[in-house]
Write an enzyme that holds these catalytic residues in place. Structure first.
Site, PDB file in Angstrom:
ATOM      1  N   LYS A 116      -6.187  38.089  39.412  1.00  0.00           N
ATOM      2  CA  LYS A 116      -5.136  38.070  38.388  1.00  0.00           C
ATOM      3  C   LYS A 116      -4.512  39.455  38.242  1.00  0.00           C
ATOM      4  O   LYS A 116      -3.326  39.579  37.974  1.00  0.00           O
ATOM      5  CB  LYS A 116      -5.717  37.634  37.049  1.00  0.00           C
ATOM      6  N   GLU A 200      -4.932  41.585  27.910  1.00  0.00           N
ATOM      7  CA  GLU A 200      -3.538  41.251  27.627  1.00  0.00           C
ATOM      8  C   GLU A 200      -3.322  41.176  26.141  1.00  0.00           C
ATOM      9  O   GLU A 200      -4.246  40.853  25.392  1.00  0.00           O
ATOM     10  CB  GLU A 200      -3.233  39.841  28.164  1.00  0.00           C
ATOM     11  N   HIS A 235      -8.586  26.853  25.768  1.00  0.00           N
ATOM     12  CA  HIS A 235      -7.825  27.301  26.941  1.00  0.00           C
ATOM     13  C   HIS A 235      -7.979  26.399  28.148  1.00  0.00           C
ATOM     14  O   HIS A 235      -7.717  26.810  29.269  1.00  0.00           O
ATOM     15  CB  HIS A 235      -8.185  28.745  27.318  1.00  0.00           C
ATOM     16  N   ARG A 292      -2.455  26.174  45.128  1.00  0.00           N
ATOM     17  CA  ARG A 292      -3.026  24.877  45.525  1.00  0.00           C
ATOM     18  C   ARG A 292      -2.320  23.783  44.729  1.00  0.00           C
ATOM     19  O   ARG A 292      -1.458  24.070  43.913  1.00  0.00           O
ATOM     20  CB  ARG A 292      -4.512  24.861  45.192  1.00  0.00           C
TER      21      ARG A 292
HETATM   22  P1  ADP Z   1      -7.324  30.352  33.609  1.00  0.00           P
HETATM   23  O1  ADP Z   1      -6.939  30.805  34.984  1.00  0.00           O
HETATM   24  O2  ADP Z   1      -8.749  30.631  33.275  1.00  0.00           O
HETATM   25  O3  ADP Z   1      -6.901  28.957  33.322  1.00  0.00           O
HETATM   26  P2  ADP Z   1      -4.961  31.477  32.382  1.00  0.00           P
HETATM   27  O4  ADP Z   1      -4.606  32.876  32.603  1.00  0.00           O
HETATM   28  O5  ADP Z   1      -4.225  30.455  33.188  1.00  0.00           O
HETATM   29  O6  ADP Z   1      -6.539  31.298  32.629  1.00  0.00           O
HETATM   30  O7  ADP Z   1      -4.846  31.123  30.854  1.00  0.00           O
HETATM   31  C1  ADP Z   1      -5.331  29.905  30.325  1.00  0.00           C
HETATM   32  C2  ADP Z   1      -4.779  29.655  28.946  1.00  0.00           C
HETATM   33  O8  ADP Z   1      -5.118  30.716  28.058  1.00  0.00           O
HETATM   34  C3  ADP Z   1      -3.270  29.584  28.866  1.00  0.00           C
HETATM   35  O9  ADP Z   1      -2.801  28.316  29.191  1.00  0.00           O
HETATM   36  C4  ADP Z   1      -3.018  29.938  27.411  1.00  0.00           C
HETATM   37  O10 ADP Z   1      -3.281  28.869  26.566  1.00  0.00           O
HETATM   38  C5  ADP Z   1      -4.081  30.959  27.131  1.00  0.00           C
HETATM   39  N1  ADP Z   1      -3.558  32.321  27.322  1.00  0.00           N
HETATM   40  C6  ADP Z   1      -3.544  33.026  28.468  1.00  0.00           C
HETATM   41  N2  ADP Z   1      -3.002  34.238  28.288  1.00  0.00           N
HETATM   42  C7  ADP Z   1      -2.654  34.313  26.994  1.00  0.00           C
HETATM   43  C8  ADP Z   1      -2.050  35.330  26.163  1.00  0.00           C
HETATM   44  N3  ADP Z   1      -1.725  36.528  26.655  1.00  0.00           N
HETATM   45  N4  ADP Z   1      -1.858  35.047  24.863  1.00  0.00           N
HETATM   46  C9  ADP Z   1      -2.212  33.857  24.331  1.00  0.00           C
HETATM   47  N5  ADP Z   1      -2.784  32.874  25.044  1.00  0.00           N
HETATM   48  C10 ADP Z   1      -3.011  33.088  26.360  1.00  0.00           C
END
Ligand code: ADP
Length: 669
Positions: A116, A200, A235, A292
């Site tokens: 990431k 973040e 999440h 993917r």
């Molecule tokens: P993973 O790869 O584990 O699924 P992601 O980076 O795709 O993680 O994030 C999963 C979820 O977490 C997102 O869909 C959102 O709901 C929440 N999320 C991610 N980043 C943020 C952020 N900076 N602020 C608020 N919620 C976030």
């Protein structure tokens, strides 16, 4: 196009890939682990080969063995599905070296997006907007804490190698930072073997909107619009939809363009998803790219009419994209709900067991079911507990949601705890229903905010449900008596009668159930052609017939009711009126006698991640005592009451069986 492909996956996605392959006349090879002998995915493929033990690393993650099978069977390509080896650059390279096509992007693109933090650096350079944060290599605790201060709380700690919401922690205040950091690292280490994190800014009330992209080897790239995956719990996506409610066409096109820019920056080929997080004002920021097919790809297929697996196979075979951007359109609205073997009432703990009954809604132009299990199958603890995806389409959002609700109401599953009732509650939530007219109602915190409405107190079984349960028992008893009589030398013997005939007694039969801890008894009096039931709420006249497969048609006080009543050794599950009610049979009448509290057992087989207390220590009610890691998630064992830790039976790192007592507590004297 290929003649034969190997599907390096299991469950619904393996079955789904095989479905398209079959339609295209491509022969399929399945691989399976010892735990999956006879599994659905092995039966829908033309050939199937055992590749190793139940643990994923011995089978579905064992690239070498999978490539061996591909070679032996003459498969020209390997489709990895999602999860397992789908984002493993080394595997993609190994396929290439073995002269087998990996159905996915080049290894370099997987690598570029795999971390990431590295992906964020690349995206920054490509001019793709990012959430403010820190994604550097230095992982020093103090430095990370300083960065969190700079970004400003609340912050989100994410595993650099993360996925599926694992290894993620929201930190509201500085004082909680370190503990969250350690927790995120532990989870990241055990899930991904990599404990690096990034930080973040945590956006308040954001939406998760992602763009499906596709590129070929001939320089063409398109996007297939967006999916809204904001309905999440912890999440993790629960229900996804396309298009995103309330998104303006201009914003859609803009997001599509940025997504393509992101894909092109890493020389992307094949199907990919660019995930954005969108703030309340509609600003969107790159989160990550999944290199993917996504679990939720069917909603895109439903609104575009494109079979994304077919496209993947075309592109992997060297062909150009079948449609270019101007020819791509979207129609109507689609939802996908993920049916999981889990216990929503108990922290969504994954559940295991044998599916004793499965009746899925009929598929149509409006309803699609992607599944990898059948009745009688075992849901084990080795893999993801997803059972099926229920997908619904219609011309507009409200109609599609109604279709989804109705399909979920028809989905009958017994034997394994599952989230169907929870999904039904979600689809009936006013805030979710209203998201079309008022998109600000939809954000990633919706489930947490409406928690109370989504987990209503279990209602006692209604009189009708009890009547159906008793009727099913009576009908089964009648069936049994008939079978006995026909096998007997004296078919007219009164001992074979099933009308409740007893010497010197009124003709009746009493049934006992435990309904969510409450004892209920129902007495059935035999009457001509039917029964008079004496229930807790009064009397009812019932009669009915069993129609096979647990289905009964009943007449209750003159009204016609249909239901499915599934009998297991110790319980009856009544599916009626789009809901499901489980009643334990009286044999298990000891529930109330069980002593509450003090039961500090492992909820699942796993290992002890951390012991947070010492013997002799006094702890408060609810205090965390131990962390058990099972199914790649951490489960906190908390004190059921205030007291003293009398004994600790396991130390960190030790394996524990399901139900193993972990600690003993004493009431404080
Ligand atoms: P993973 O790869 O584990 O699924 P992601 O980076 O795709 O993680 O994030 C999963 C979820 O977490 C997102 O869909 C959102 O709901 C929440 N999320 C991610 N980043 C943020 C952020 N900076 N602020 C608020 N919620 C976030």
């Amino acid at each position: 196009m290929f003649e034969k492909i190997l599907i390096a996956n299991r469950g619904e996605i393996a079955v789904r890939v095989a479905r398209t392959a079959r339609r295209l006349g491509i022969r399929t090879v399945a691989v399976y682990s010892e735990a999956d002998a006879g599994a659905m995915h092995t039966e829908v493929c033309d050939e199937a080969y055992l590749i190793g033990g139940a643990a994923a690393r011995d089978s579905y993650l064992h690239g070498e063995r999978i490539i061996q099978v591909a070679r032996k069977t003459g498969a020209q390509a390997i489709h990895p599905g999602y999860g397992f080896l789908s984002e493993n650059a080394a595997f993609s390279r190994a396929c290439h070296e073995a002269g087998i096509v990996f159905v996915g992007p080049p290894a370099s693109a997987i690598e570029a997006m795999g971390s990431k933090s590295a992906a964020k650096t690349l995206m920054e350079q490509a001019g793709v907007p990012l959430v403010p944060g820190y994604h550097g290599d230095n992982q020093d605790d103090a430095l990370l804490e300083l960065e969190a201060d700079r970004i400003g709380y609340p912050v989100l700690i994410k595993a650099v190698a993360g996925g599926g919401g694992k290894g993620m922690r929201i930190v509201e205040q500085r004082k909680a930072f370190r503990e969250s950091l350690y927790g995120a690292r532990r989870e990241a280490k055990s899930s991904f073997g990599d404990d690096r994190v990034l930080i973040e800014k945590y956006l308040v009330r954001p939406r998760h909107i992602e763009i499906q992209v596709f590129a070929d080897n001939n320089g063409n790239a398109v996007h297939l619009f967006e999916r809204d995956c904001s309905l999440q719990r912890r999440h993790q996506k629960v229900i996804e939809e396309a298009p995103a409610p309330g998104i303006a066409e201009a914003r859609r096109q803009e997001m599509g363009k940025v997504a393509l820019k992101a894909a092109q920056a890493v020389g992307y080929v094949g199907a990919g998803t660019v995930e954005f997080i969108v703030d309340a004002s509609g600003h969107f920021y790159f989160m990550e790219m999944n290199t993917r097919l996504q679990v939720e790809h069917p909603v895109t297929e439903m609104i575009t009419g494109v079979d994304l697996v077919e496209w993947q196979l075309c592109v992997a075979g060297g062909q150009s994209l079948p449609l270019m951007q101007p020819a791509l359109e979207h129609h109507g609205h689609a939802f996908e709900a993920r049916v999981y073997a889990e216990d929503p009432g108990n922290g969504f703990l994954p559940a295991a067991g044998i599916i004793s009954h499965l009746h899925q809604p009929r598929e149509s132009a409006h309803v699609r079911i992607d599944t990898g299990v059948r009745a009688g199958d075992q849901i084990g603890i080795n893999y993801d507990p997803m059972i099926a995806k229920v997908i619904a389409w219609d011309v507009d959002r409200a109609s599609a949601l109604r279709r989804l609700r109705s399909a979920l109401a028809q989905y009958q599953l017994a034997g394994v705890k599952n989230n169907i009732a929870f999904l039904l509650n979600l689809t009936s939530m006013t805030a979710f229903e209203g998201a079309d007219a008022e998109p600000s109602l939809l954000d990633t915190g919706l489930i947490e905010r409406h928690g109370a409405d989504l987990f209503p107190e279990a209602q006692p079984a209604s009189n009708t449900v009890l009547a159906l349960a008793v009727l099913s028992e009576l009908l089964r008893e009648r069936e049994r008596a008939r079978n006995l009589a026909s096998a007997s030398t004296d078919p007219y013997s009164p001992w074979h009668l099933s009308d409740g005939w007893r010497l010197n007694e009124d003709n009746h039969h009493t049934f006992g159930f435990i309904d969510d801890g409450r004892r209920v008894t129902v007495t059935a009096h035999y009457r001509a052609g039917g029964f008079l039931l004496v229930l807790p709420g009064g009397e009812m006249r019932v009669r009915g017939e069993g129609e096979g497969d647990n289905y009964i048609v009943a007449d209750i006080d003159g009204g016609r009711v249909t239901a499915t009543v599934v009998l297991e050794a110790d319980a009856l599950t009544v599916f009626a009126f789009g809901a499901c009610h489980r009643l334990e049979r009286q044999r298990l009448a000891s529930v109330e006698d069980e002593e509450p509290g003090g039961l500090l057992v492992s909820p699942l087989p796993g290992s002890v991640a951390q012991v947070l207390v010492e013997e002799g220590q006094t702890v408060d009610k609810g205090q965390a005592l131990m962390i058990v890691e099972a199914m790649k998630m951490e489960h906190t064992i908390a004190a059921p009451h205030r007291g003293r830790v009398a004994q600790i039976y396991y130390s960190a790192g030790e394996q524990v069986a399901e139900g193993a007592q972990l600690l003993a507590m004493e009431e404080e004297t």
